[in-house]
Scaffold this active site. Structure first.
Site, PDB file in Angstrom:
ATOM      1  N   LEU A   1       0.752  -1.228  -0.125  1.00 10.70           N
ATOM      2  CA  LEU A   1      -0.060   0.048   0.069  1.00 10.70           C
ATOM      3  C   LEU A   1       0.855   1.329  -0.062  1.00 10.70           C
ATOM      4  O   LEU A   1       1.660   1.424   0.688  1.00 10.70           O
ATOM      5  CB  LEU A   1      -0.955   0.051   1.326  1.00 10.70           C
ATOM      6  CG  LEU A   1      -1.860  -1.058   1.363  1.00 10.70           C
ATOM      7  CD1 LEU A   1      -2.752  -0.899   2.497  1.00 10.70           C
ATOM      8  CD2 LEU A   1      -2.599  -1.654   0.051  1.00 10.70           C
TER       9      LEU A   1
ATOM     10  N   ARG B   1       2.968  15.126   5.331  1.00  7.25           N
ATOM     11  CA  ARG B   1       3.815  15.713   6.524  1.00  7.25           C
ATOM     12  C   ARG B   1       5.360  15.636   5.927  1.00  7.25           C
ATOM     13  O   ARG B   1       6.216  16.168   6.764  1.00  7.25           O
ATOM     14  CB  ARG B   1       3.671  14.751   7.678  1.00  7.25           C
ATOM     15  CG  ARG B   1       2.302  15.249   8.560  1.00  7.25           C
ATOM     16  CD  ARG B   1       2.348  14.459   9.716  1.00  7.25           C
ATOM     17  NE  ARG B   1       1.829  13.157   9.304  1.00  7.25           N
ATOM     18  CZ  ARG B   1       1.352  12.138  10.175  1.00  7.25           C
ATOM     19  NH1 ARG B   1       1.868  12.228  11.425  1.00  7.25           N
ATOM     20  NH2 ARG B   1       1.043  11.025   9.636  1.00  7.25           N
TER      21      ARG B   1
ATOM     22  N   LYS C   1       6.177  10.420  -1.110  1.00  8.79           N
ATOM     23  CA  LYS C   1       7.027   9.812   0.088  1.00  8.79           C
ATOM     24  C   LYS C   1       7.884   8.580  -0.143  1.00  8.79           C
ATOM     25  O   LYS C   1       8.915   8.514   0.332  1.00  8.79           O
ATOM     26  CB  LYS C   1       5.811   9.525   1.075  1.00  8.79           C
ATOM     27  CG  LYS C   1       6.645   8.981   2.482  1.00  8.79           C
ATOM     28  CD  LYS C   1       5.713   9.175   3.520  1.00  8.79           C
ATOM     29  CE  LYS C   1       4.624   8.114   3.653  1.00  8.79           C
ATOM     30  NZ  LYS C   1       3.667   8.290   4.852  1.00  8.79           N
TER      31      LYS C   1
ATOM     32  N   GLN D   1      -5.143   3.638  -6.868  1.00  9.71           N
ATOM     33  CA  GLN D   1      -6.427   4.041  -5.934  1.00  9.71           C
ATOM     34  C   GLN D   1      -6.501   5.538  -5.964  1.00  9.71           C
ATOM     35  O   GLN D   1      -6.027   6.275  -5.507  1.00  9.71           O
ATOM     36  CB  GLN D   1      -5.880   3.240  -4.619  1.00  9.71           C
ATOM     37  CG  GLN D   1      -7.215   3.866  -3.738  1.00  9.71           C
ATOM     38  CD  GLN D   1      -7.050   3.604  -2.036  1.00  9.71           C
ATOM     39  OE1 GLN D   1      -5.760   3.903  -1.795  1.00  9.71           O
ATOM     40  NE2 GLN D   1      -7.662   3.277  -1.467  1.00  9.71           N
TER      41      GLN D   1
ATOM     42  N   GLU E   1      -9.222   0.865  15.747  1.00  9.37           N
ATOM     43  CA  GLU E   1      -8.559   2.125  15.564  1.00  9.37           C
ATOM     44  C   GLU E   1      -8.634   3.228  16.855  1.00  9.37           C
ATOM     45  O   GLU E   1      -9.701   3.152  17.485  1.00  9.37           O
ATOM     46  CB  GLU E   1      -9.193   2.930  14.334  1.00  9.37           C
ATOM     47  CG  GLU E   1      -8.811   2.058  13.081  1.00  9.37           C
ATOM     48  CD  GLU E   1      -7.389   1.481  12.795  1.00  9.37           C
ATOM     49  OE1 GLU E   1      -6.529   2.592  12.655  1.00  9.37           O
ATOM     50  OE2 GLU E   1      -6.956   0.422  12.984  1.00  9.37           O
TER      51      GLU E   1
ATOM     52  N   LYS F   1      40.695  10.786 -14.323  1.00  3.31           N
ATOM     53  CA  LYS F   1      39.483  10.625 -14.954  1.00  3.31           C
ATOM     54  C   LYS F   1      39.731   9.664 -16.161  1.00  3.31           C
ATOM     55  O   LYS F   1      40.612  10.056 -16.881  1.00  3.31           O
ATOM     56  CB  LYS F   1      38.717  12.108 -15.422  1.00  3.31           C
ATOM     57  CG  LYS F   1      37.440  11.652 -15.958  1.00  3.31           C
ATOM     58  CD  LYS F   1      37.045  12.654 -17.085  1.00  3.31           C
ATOM     59  CE  LYS F   1      37.765  12.213 -18.600  1.00  3.31           C
ATOM     60  NZ  LYS F   1      37.439  12.900 -19.491  1.00  3.31           N
TER      61      LYS F   1
ATOM     62  N   TYR G   1      41.301  18.418 -23.405  1.00  2.00           N
ATOM     63  CA  TYR G   1      40.054  18.860 -24.058  1.00  2.00           C
ATOM     64  C   TYR G   1      40.538  20.415 -24.889  1.00  2.00           C
ATOM     65  O   TYR G   1      41.041  21.382 -24.337  1.00  2.00           O
ATOM     66  CB  TYR G   1      39.354  19.606 -22.861  1.00  2.00           C
ATOM     67  CG  TYR G   1      37.794  20.055 -23.394  1.00  2.00           C
ATOM     68  CD1 TYR G   1      37.090  19.124 -24.109  1.00  2.00           C
ATOM     69  CD2 TYR G   1      37.293  20.974 -22.785  1.00  2.00           C
ATOM     70  CE1 TYR G   1      35.894  19.483 -24.563  1.00  2.00           C
ATOM     71  CE2 TYR G   1      35.941  21.322 -23.035  1.00  2.00           C
ATOM     72  CZ  TYR G   1      35.227  20.690 -23.807  1.00  2.00           C
ATOM     73  OH  TYR G   1      34.007  21.180 -24.348  1.00  2.00           O
TER      74      TYR G   1
ATOM     75  N   SER H   1      57.907  18.189 -13.150  1.00  2.00           N
ATOM     76  CA  SER H   1      57.102  19.043 -12.489  1.00  2.00           C
ATOM     77  C   SER H   1      56.537  20.185 -13.384  1.00  2.00           C
ATOM     78  O   SER H   1      57.485  20.509 -14.203  1.00  2.00           O
ATOM     79  CB  SER H   1      57.484  19.402 -11.258  1.00  2.00           C
ATOM     80  OG  SER H   1      57.968  18.716 -10.293  1.00  2.00           O
TER      81      SER H   1
HETATM   82  C1  UD1 Z   1      -3.324   1.819   9.905  1.00  2.79           C
HETATM   83  C2  UD1 Z   1      -4.079   0.726  10.705  1.00  2.79           C
HETATM   84  C3  UD1 Z   1      -3.486   0.583  12.109  1.00  2.79           C
HETATM   85  C4  UD1 Z   1      -2.398   0.281  12.202  1.00  2.79           C
HETATM   86  C5  UD1 Z   1      -1.410   1.676  11.553  1.00  2.79           C
HETATM   87  C6  UD1 Z   1      -0.092   1.229  11.570  1.00  2.79           C
HETATM   88  C7  UD1 Z   1      -6.058   0.649   9.431  1.00  2.79           C
HETATM   89  C8  UD1 Z   1      -7.616   0.803   9.575  1.00  2.79           C
HETATM   90  N1  UD1 Z   1      -5.556   0.934  10.454  1.00  2.79           N
HETATM   91  O1  UD1 Z   1      -3.819   3.018  10.450  1.00  2.79           O
HETATM   92  O2  UD1 Z   1      -4.388  -0.156  12.844  1.00  2.79           O
HETATM   93  O3  UD1 Z   1      -1.938   0.462  13.800  1.00  2.79           O
HETATM   94  O4  UD1 Z   1      -2.011   1.405  10.112  1.00  2.79           O
HETATM   95  O5  UD1 Z   1       0.754   2.190  10.896  1.00  2.79           O
HETATM   96  O6  UD1 Z   1      -5.720  -0.076   8.549  1.00  2.79           O
HETATM   97  N2  UD1 Z   1      -3.074   3.719   2.372  1.00  2.79           N
HETATM   98  C9  UD1 Z   1      -3.735   3.609   0.912  1.00  2.79           C
HETATM   99  N3  UD1 Z   1      -4.926   4.132   0.689  1.00  2.79           N
HETATM  100  C10 UD1 Z   1      -5.741   4.292   1.464  1.00  2.79           C
HETATM  101  C11 UD1 Z   1      -5.337   4.324   2.957  1.00  2.79           C
HETATM  102  C12 UD1 Z   1      -4.017   4.200   3.272  1.00  2.79           C
HETATM  103  O7  UD1 Z   1      -2.866   3.250   0.146  1.00  2.79           O
HETATM  104  O8  UD1 Z   1      -6.800   4.663   1.254  1.00  2.79           O
HETATM  105  C13 UD1 Z   1      -1.902   3.461   2.908  1.00  2.79           C
HETATM  106  C14 UD1 Z   1      -1.009   4.458   3.302  1.00  2.79           C
HETATM  107  O9  UD1 Z   1      -0.266   5.226   2.389  1.00  2.79           O
HETATM  108  C15 UD1 Z   1      -0.024   4.092   4.350  1.00  2.79           C
HETATM  109  C16 UD1 Z   1      -0.804   2.998   4.678  1.00  2.79           C
HETATM  110  O10 UD1 Z   1      -1.859   2.616   3.922  1.00  2.79           O
HETATM  111  O11 UD1 Z   1       1.073   3.626   3.677  1.00  2.79           O
HETATM  112  C17 UD1 Z   1      -1.468   3.123   6.335  1.00  2.79           C
HETATM  113  O12 UD1 Z   1      -2.523   4.116   5.975  1.00  2.79           O
HETATM  114  P1  UD1 Z   1      -2.720   5.138   7.158  1.00  2.79           P
HETATM  115  O13 UD1 Z   1      -3.794   6.191   6.696  1.00  2.79           O
HETATM  116  O14 UD1 Z   1      -1.420   5.725   7.572  1.00  2.79           O
HETATM  117  O15 UD1 Z   1      -3.247   4.196   8.364  1.00  2.79           O
HETATM  118  P2  UD1 Z   1      -3.498   4.547   9.918  1.00  2.79           P
HETATM  119  O16 UD1 Z   1      -4.462   5.279  10.322  1.00  2.79           O
HETATM  120  O17 UD1 Z   1      -1.957   5.006  10.286  1.00  2.79           O
END
Ligand code: UD1
Ligand code: CA
Length: 458
Positions: A9, A16, A23, A75, A154, A351, A387, A405
């Protein structure tokens, strides 16, 4: 062995980071974050690797264009981790198991993941969890009185009591692909964030009587994510400590393991000694007993046995033969190929130059596009004028030649074997073997010479 699909993912914006670069392209140990995760998936011999991308997807794809066997899924709208996985599912082979990883969690190791994959292959839902002193912000693992995992909640949906739980969800899980498909299709977004939570598959697994096994990772750094540059720096240090520990295990002395950076792949022979503030980039190989002084940068280099590199050198795209001595303050640029026993001293730049056995270039010299024989002595301040403003030309110096030299060798030019160039010469025609070339202007002497004097101020 069942098929293993790894879904990574990486659709998050990474706001941030305050960066124009997506990232997952920020480097850690000289490699983009995503490259680390893809490599780990490779170590697991995954049959498929899918990256779910969103913002900056084109830039990410372009950078990994040569990475074979990666599938990209967009996505478009980020509706949650469950929704992200759903985008990948249609592309997965139904027969195997799926492991979910994260593009911004770069330091997870294959060894940590193998037991999860094995559990998934046995029909279980495998979760990776970690105990944190400060679990703030993470999903908490909720267990029943028998200690079995029954839910992930969560933080934003958790009760005060649940927030006290210190075992958290790393987000990494593995399960049979068919089961995951079934569950993901049933997710809803009735929660505090209005998102499709991947974590809700745990509740569905409990409902379906699927066994859940939680594995705890001992090193929290392996599952830390990068959300901002502070965390990136923290993980970089952890990664560097790992590299330093490996180098020491393999027989290198690091005068300070906290002050050596490996941004690529470094292999070392036995009894190598590396002083402080040395940076290795790309692929670097050091032979046995190599010594490297402080503040050197080595990039894509092969260094032979018993070579000594004194402080403040930059060596890039070069090969240094056994027993050579380089620096201090030397710069070997790409295409510098040094035979054994060569000396390169301070403020020397090379070089695209080959230097033969035992030749010495000890001070203040530029050698570019040159072919230098064995046992040659290149005096201080020698310059290959390679060159002409349009083209590069070759300088050839035969074995045992002696370059006085402050000489300019105006290429194309050839200095014969055993030939001598007198100090201060400007050589634009070939010098035959054994000959002397001297282009010094004739000296004039005027006795009792009076220099002009400034008029005295009134
Ligand atoms: C998620 C977990 C949480 C866990 C935490 C660990 C869920 C609902 N929660 O929370 O339990 O403790 O990670 O870091 O899964 N991403 C996508 N598409 C989306 C949303 C997220 O690709 O629609 C990717 C983000 O780029 C990221 C990762 O998924 O790499 C986690 O997403 P993030 O929104 O940071 O999840 P958390 O709320 O931190
Ligand atoms: Ca997160």
């Amino acid at each position: 062995m069942q098929q293993l699909s790894v879904v990574i993912l990486a659709a998050g914006k990474g706001k941030r980071m305050a960066s124009d670069l997506p990232k997952v392209l920020h480097p850690l140990g000289g490699k983009p974050l995503l490259a680390h995760v893809l490599a780990t998936a490779g170590d697991l011999e995954a049959t498929a690797r899918l990256v779910v991308h969103g913002h900056g997807g084109e830039q990410v794809k372009t950078l990994f264009i040569h990475e074979r066997g990666v599938q990209w899924v967009e996505q478009a709208e980020q509706l949650g981790t469950g929704h992200a996985v759903a985008q990948a599912l249609p592309l997965l082979d139904a027969a195997g198991v799926t492991l979910v990883l994260y593009g911004d969690v770069p330091l997870i190791r294959a060894e940590t993941l193998r037991p999860l994959v094995a559990a998934a292959q046995q029909g279980k839902l495998a979760l990776l969890t970690v105990e944190l002193a400060d679990p703030g912000g993470y999903g908490r693992i909720v267990r029943n009185p028998q200690g079995q995992v029954c839910r992930i909640v969560e933080e934003k949906d958790a009760t005060a009591e649940e927030r006290c739980l210190r075992e958290i969800n790393t987000g990494i899980l593995a399960v049979a692909t068919t089961k995951l498909r079934g569950w993901v299709a049933q997710l809803n977004n009735n929660n505090a964030q209005g998102e499709y939570y991947l974590t809700d598959v745990v509740t569905l697994a409990v409902r379906d009587g699927v066994m859940i096994e939680a594995f705890t990772v001992a090193e929290p750094e392996q599952v830390l994510g990068v959300n901002d540059r502070g965390q990136l720096a923290q993980l970089e240090r952890f990664h560097q400590r790992r590299q330093a520990e490996r180098l020491m295990r393999e027989g290198a002395t690091l005068l300070d393991p906290a002050r050596v950076d490996v941004r690529g792949t470094l292999t070392t022979g036995k009894d190598v000694v590396i002083d402080v503030n040395v940076v290795f980039e790309g692929t670097v190989r050091l032979g046995d007993r190599v010594r490297i002084g402080s503040c050197c940068v080595l990039r894509d280099a092969i260094i032979g046995d018993d070579v000594e590199i004194l402080s403040h050198c930059r060596i890039e795209g070069a090969e240094v033969g056994a027993g050579s001595q380089i620096g201090p303050f030397a710069r070997l640029r790409p295409g510098s190929l040094l035979a054994a026993g060569v000396h390169i001293g301070n403020f020397v730049e090379t070089k695209k130059t080959r230097i033969g056995l035992g030749s010495k270039v000890n001070h203040l010299t530029y050698l570019g596009d040159a072919e230098i024989g064995a046992e040659v002595n290149v005096g201080a301040g020698t310059i290959t004028c390679n060159y002409d403003g349009a083209k590069k030309h070759q300088t050839v110096i035969g074995d045992r030649a002696f370059i006085g030299s402050n000489s300019s060798l105006v290429a194309p030019v050839r200095i014969g074997k055993g030939a001598t160039v007198g100090a201060g010469s400007s050589v634009s025609r070939d010098v035959p073997d054994g000959g002397l070339c001297l282009t010094r202007a004739p000296r004039r002497d005027i006795a009792n010479w009076r220099r002009p004097v400034k008029p005295k101020k009134g």
